[in-house]
Design a protein around this motif. Structure first.
Motif: not given
Length: 72
Positions: A48, A57-58, A61, A63
């Motif tokens: 993150d 980032r996708a 999963d 945001p």
């Protein structure tokens, strides 16, 4: 022209080796997380922070960055 061709060939080999190294490291990390030897939660927190591109980032999963900033 031959020197340039040889340099390009060497550069391509180095990129392929680097890609393979990353794939193998990723497989190891995933295996360690699946076995419980590495905390999935800790790894996700690290990702993150580390991942800045929304497309990256996708994959995990997470945001999108701008969406996360809106919530804060």
């Amino acid at each position: 022209a031959q020197i340039i061709k040889q340099r390009n060939k060497e550069s391509q080999l180095k990129r392929k080796q680097d890609t393979r190294r990353k794939i193998l490291l990723g497989a190891l990390v995933m295996n360690l997380m699946d076995s419980g030897s590495l905390s999935r939660e800790k790894m996700m927190k690290e990702l993150d922070v580390y991942l800045t591109k929304d497309i990256d980032r996708a994959l995990f999963d997470l945001p999108p960055r701008n969406e996360k900033k809106k919530k804060e």
